[in-house]
Design a protein around this motif. Structure first.
Motif, PDB file in Angstrom:
ATOM      1  N   VAL A 294      31.019  38.011  25.933  1.00 46.22           N
ATOM      2  CA  VAL A 294      32.457  37.755  25.917  1.00 46.22           C
ATOM      3  C   VAL A 294      33.183  39.016  25.482  1.00 46.22           C
ATOM      4  CG1 VAL A 294      34.290  36.387  24.858  1.00 46.22           C
ATOM      5  CG2 VAL A 294      32.107  35.325  25.456  1.00 46.22           C
ATOM      6  N   TRP A 295      34.193  39.374  26.269  1.00 45.55           N
ATOM      7  CA  TRP A 295      34.967  40.587  25.980  1.00 45.55           C
ATOM      8  C   TRP A 295      36.128  40.213  25.062  1.00 45.55           C
ATOM      9  CZ3 TRP A 295      38.751  43.395  29.755  1.00 45.55           C
ATOM     10  CH2 TRP A 295      39.141  44.611  29.190  1.00 45.55           C
ATOM     11  N   THR A 296      36.012  40.560  23.769  1.00 49.17           N
ATOM     12  CA  THR A 296      36.997  40.162  22.774  1.00 49.17           C
ATOM     13  C   THR A 296      38.095  41.191  22.580  1.00 49.17           C
ATOM     14  OG1 THR A 296      35.649  41.127  21.020  1.00 49.17           O
ATOM     15  CG2 THR A 296      35.274  38.821  21.549  1.00 49.17           C
TER      16      THR A 296
ATOM     17  N   LEU B 174      30.267  43.351  38.634  1.00 46.22           N
ATOM     18  CA  LEU B 174      31.415  42.935  37.834  1.00 46.22           C
ATOM     19  C   LEU B 174      31.482  43.812  36.591  1.00 46.22           C
ATOM     20  CD1 LEU B 174      30.768  39.073  37.941  1.00 46.22           C
ATOM     21  CD2 LEU B 174      32.108  40.427  39.546  1.00 46.22           C
ATOM     22  N   TYR B 175      32.678  44.357  36.302  1.00 43.84           N
ATOM     23  CA  TYR B 175      32.885  45.206  35.143  1.00 43.84           C
ATOM     24  C   TYR B 175      33.920  44.551  34.224  1.00 43.84           C
ATOM     25  CZ  TYR B 175      30.547  48.715  37.993  1.00 43.84           C
ATOM     26  OH  TYR B 175      29.640  49.396  38.768  1.00 43.84           O
ATOM     27  N   ALA B 176      33.767  44.804  32.920  1.00 45.49           N
ATOM     28  CA  ALA B 176      34.693  44.223  31.950  1.00 45.49           C
ATOM     29  C   ALA B 176      36.107  44.750  32.123  1.00 45.49           C
ATOM     30  CB  ALA B 176      34.199  44.499  30.529  1.00 45.49           C
TER      31      ALA B 176
ATOM     32  N   ASP C 239      37.936  35.292  35.351  1.00 44.28           N
ATOM     33  CA  ASP C 239      37.957  35.400  33.887  1.00 44.28           C
ATOM     34  C   ASP C 239      36.554  35.243  33.313  1.00 44.28           C
ATOM     35  OD1 ASP C 239      37.679  32.785  34.609  1.00 44.28           O
ATOM     36  OD2 ASP C 239      39.070  31.992  33.109  1.00 44.28           O
ATOM     37  N   ALA C 240      35.569  35.780  34.019  1.00 38.15           N
ATOM     38  CA  ALA C 240      34.173  35.608  33.594  1.00 38.15           C
ATOM     39  C   ALA C 240      33.927  36.254  32.235  1.00 38.15           C
ATOM     40  CB  ALA C 240      33.236  36.202  34.648  1.00 38.15           C
TER      41      ALA C 240
ATOM     42  N   ASN D  71      40.293  36.815  49.576  1.00 37.51           N
ATOM     43  CA  ASN D  71      39.018  37.205  48.988  1.00 37.51           C
ATOM     44  C   ASN D  71      38.622  36.196  47.931  1.00 37.51           C
ATOM     45  OD1 ASN D  71      36.792  38.485  48.123  1.00 37.51           O
ATOM     46  ND2 ASN D  71      37.814  40.292  47.282  1.00 37.51           N
ATOM     47  N   ARG D  72      37.643  35.359  48.244  1.00 40.83           N
ATOM     48  CA  ARG D  72      37.264  34.279  47.342  1.00 40.83           C
ATOM     49  C   ARG D  72      36.520  34.776  46.122  1.00 40.83           C
ATOM     50  NH1 ARG D  72      35.003  29.097  50.310  1.00 40.83           N
ATOM     51  NH2 ARG D  72      35.368  28.365  48.191  1.00 40.83           N
ATOM     52  N   THR D  73      36.077  36.024  46.147  1.00 37.54           N
ATOM     53  CA  THR D  73      35.413  36.561  44.960  1.00 37.54           C
ATOM     54  C   THR D  73      36.385  36.775  43.824  1.00 37.54           C
ATOM     55  OG1 THR D  73      35.708  38.794  45.814  1.00 37.54           O
ATOM     56  CG2 THR D  73      33.664  37.674  46.354  1.00 37.54           C
ATOM     57  N   SER D  74      37.714  36.780  44.116  1.00 38.70           N
ATOM     58  CA  SER D  74      38.714  36.992  43.076  1.00 38.70           C
ATOM     59  C   SER D  74      39.435  35.717  42.704  1.00 38.70           C
ATOM     60  CB  SER D  74      39.727  38.055  43.534  1.00 38.70           C
ATOM     61  OG  SER D  74      40.390  37.606  44.705  1.00 38.70           O
ATOM     62  N   GLN D  75      38.986  34.546  43.192  1.00 39.96           N
ATOM     63  CA  GLN D  75      39.611  33.280  42.871  1.00 39.96           C
ATOM     64  C   GLN D  75      38.779  32.534  41.835  1.00 39.96           C
ATOM     65  OE1 GLN D  75      40.169  31.138  46.478  1.00 39.96           O
ATOM     66  NE2 GLN D  75      41.453  32.684  47.446  1.00 39.96           N
ATOM     67  N   SER D  76      39.444  31.679  41.088  1.00 34.41           N
ATOM     68  CA  SER D  76      38.784  30.916  40.024  1.00 34.41           C
ATOM     69  C   SER D  76      38.660  29.467  40.465  1.00 34.41           C
ATOM     70  CB  SER D  76      39.589  31.021  38.734  1.00 34.41           C
ATOM     71  OG  SER D  76      39.037  30.188  37.770  1.00 34.41           O
TER      72      SER D  76
END
Length: 446
Positions: free
Chosen positions: A60-62, A225-227, A248-249, A311-316
């Protein structure tokens, strides 16, 4: 006699400090290795939605808002094994120190640069009877969820000969004479304790896929995927539209991969790689996905146009139960034909032909130049001397002047007649009638 125990104590402490290693980094994997933490097998019919769950709270990126207060070291003291412990002092990576007992300020010392050089050793200036007990050096990293501890047993004696340090098989035992200083060694120079890095540059997650029969080292990359928010998708575009990871991974620590709709060609081994270089986290989760023929059932509604999906890779999308299967009339099979070895040698021949052609042209130019020089020869230009042009008209001499010089009667004094005759022969005057006696008399008179 008092200097000998003190020197022996210092030698033992220095020896223990020099032999100390990174106590807590023995079990961490290398920077390029990944530890397999889970392996699962899934079987889904074609046309359904497959969800490969990959979650980790440590990723988790805090976004550290505590001004470098994520790392902390604190020393505790307990009366013995199982006894109650009390806090002596603690220190944050930002440099703040706090001493709890009223008698300890100035008596307990910790290096201000402990989080730069990794030396968290505690110094007691003057040991007293009530300082005896079990000391623990605790290193805690709130963001990386790390907790390391080191125990040292301190004993106080009045006999200088008993002073020293030894290892009892579990911990260090330090015996110090009353009134003398004591050094409780705690050294850990692991990168996670001595350096601070930006989180967005240290966290990366990627998904790989191995078709059936393909080894792990030749897996195909699907997603990176990068933070920082950057995403990279690989493979054909139609594959991107069927695979997605929540945008928001890193905020939730959920990097699950969703494949919708599932096709027969999607069968294979999928792996989720979690890398946190700063915290030393390298985990890999493996999923063996088997796709079966779709079973008869109600048809699904027709899909929306491709331009509305984006682009479905950018949808939640939140996880939901699998959609009902659909009967597919036609399947697309991708066949990949590997390149032959002749193609490699053909490309290599193109690369080597260029320098060889250049060398051949250079040899032809050199040979032509040498042949041209041989035919022309090396002629010497008399009109040039020392690189400058010479005008021959400047050296022109009139014939009248030469005749005048020859007609003049050059009178020179010579020691004997032999030299004179040689000169006259050279000047061409021997043809004239000359009286040698008169000439001798002239010479004699002189």
């Amino acid at each position: 006699m008092e200097q000998l125990p003190r020197r022996a104590l210092l030698c033992c402490l220095l020896l223990l400090q020099s032999c100390s290693v990174d106590l807590f980094s023995a079990g961490s994997p290398g920077p390029g290795a990944s530890t397999v933490v889970s392996e699962a097998t899934l079987s889904q019919p074609a046309g359904a939605r497959a969800l490969l769950r990959c979650q980790s709270p440590r990723m988790v990126w805090t976004q550290d808002r505590f001004h470098d207060r994520q790392r902390v070291v604190h020393w505790d003291l307990s009366g013995g094994p199982g006894g109650p412990a009390r806090r002596l002092l603690d220190m944050y990576s930002a440099g703040e120190q706090r001493v709890y007992a009223a008698r300890d300020p100035g008596r307990l010392l910790l290096a201000p640069a402990a989080f730069q050089d990794g030396n968290f050793s505690l110094i007691i200036r003057s040991v007293e009877e009530q300082d005896e007990g079990l000391y623990t050096c605790n290193l805690h990293h709130h963001y990386c969820h790390l907790y390391e501890s080191l125990a040292i047993l301190l004993r106080v004696t009045d006999d200088p000969l008993e002073a020293g340090a030894h290892w009892d098989g579990e911990k260090e035992v330090l015996v110090v004479e009353r009134g003398f200083p004591a050094l409780l060694t705690c050294v850990n120079r692991a990168q996670v304790w001595t350096e601070r890095h930006l989180e967005e540059e240290q966290q990366v997650v990627h998904w790989d896929r191995q078709p059936p029969g393909v080894p792990h080292d030749r897996a195909d990359r699907l997603l990176d995927l990068y933070a920082s928010g950057e995403r990279r998708a690989y493979g054909p575009p139609f594959l991107h539209g069927r695979m997605e990871v929540s945008p928001d991974a890193f905020a939730r620590g959920d990097f699950s991969l969703s494949i919708d709709p599932l096709e027969l060609a999607d069968e294979g081994t999928y792996s989720c790689h979690l890398h946190h270089h700063y915290c030393g986290l390298h985990e890999r989760r493996i999923f063996h996905l088997a796709v079966s023929e779709p079973s008869p059932g109600p048809r699904r509604p027709p899909p929306l146009p491709e331009d509305t999906l984006g682009n479905r890779t950018s949808q939640s999308r939140s996880p939901s139960p699998a959609d009902p299967p659909v009967v597919q009339g036609h399947n697309v099979i991708n066949v990949i034909i590997p390149e032959s070895r002749t193609h490699f040698f053909q490309q290599l021949g193109y690369v080597l032909a260029t320098p060889l052609l250049f060398i051949l042209l250079l040899i032809i130019v050199v040979l032509a130049t040498r042949r041209w020089r041989r035919q022309k020869g090396y002629a010497y230009d008399v009109k040039k001397s020392g690189g400058k042009d010479v005008n021959l008209k400047e050296f022109a001499v009139e014939s009248a002047d030469l005749s005048q010089i020859r007609s003049e009667d050059i009178r020179l004094d010579y020691k004997n007649n032999i030299l004179k005759e040689r000169v006259e022969l050279a000047l061409g005057v021997l043809g004239k009638n000359s009286d040698l006696d008169r000439e001798l008399q002239k010479e004699y008179c002189k």
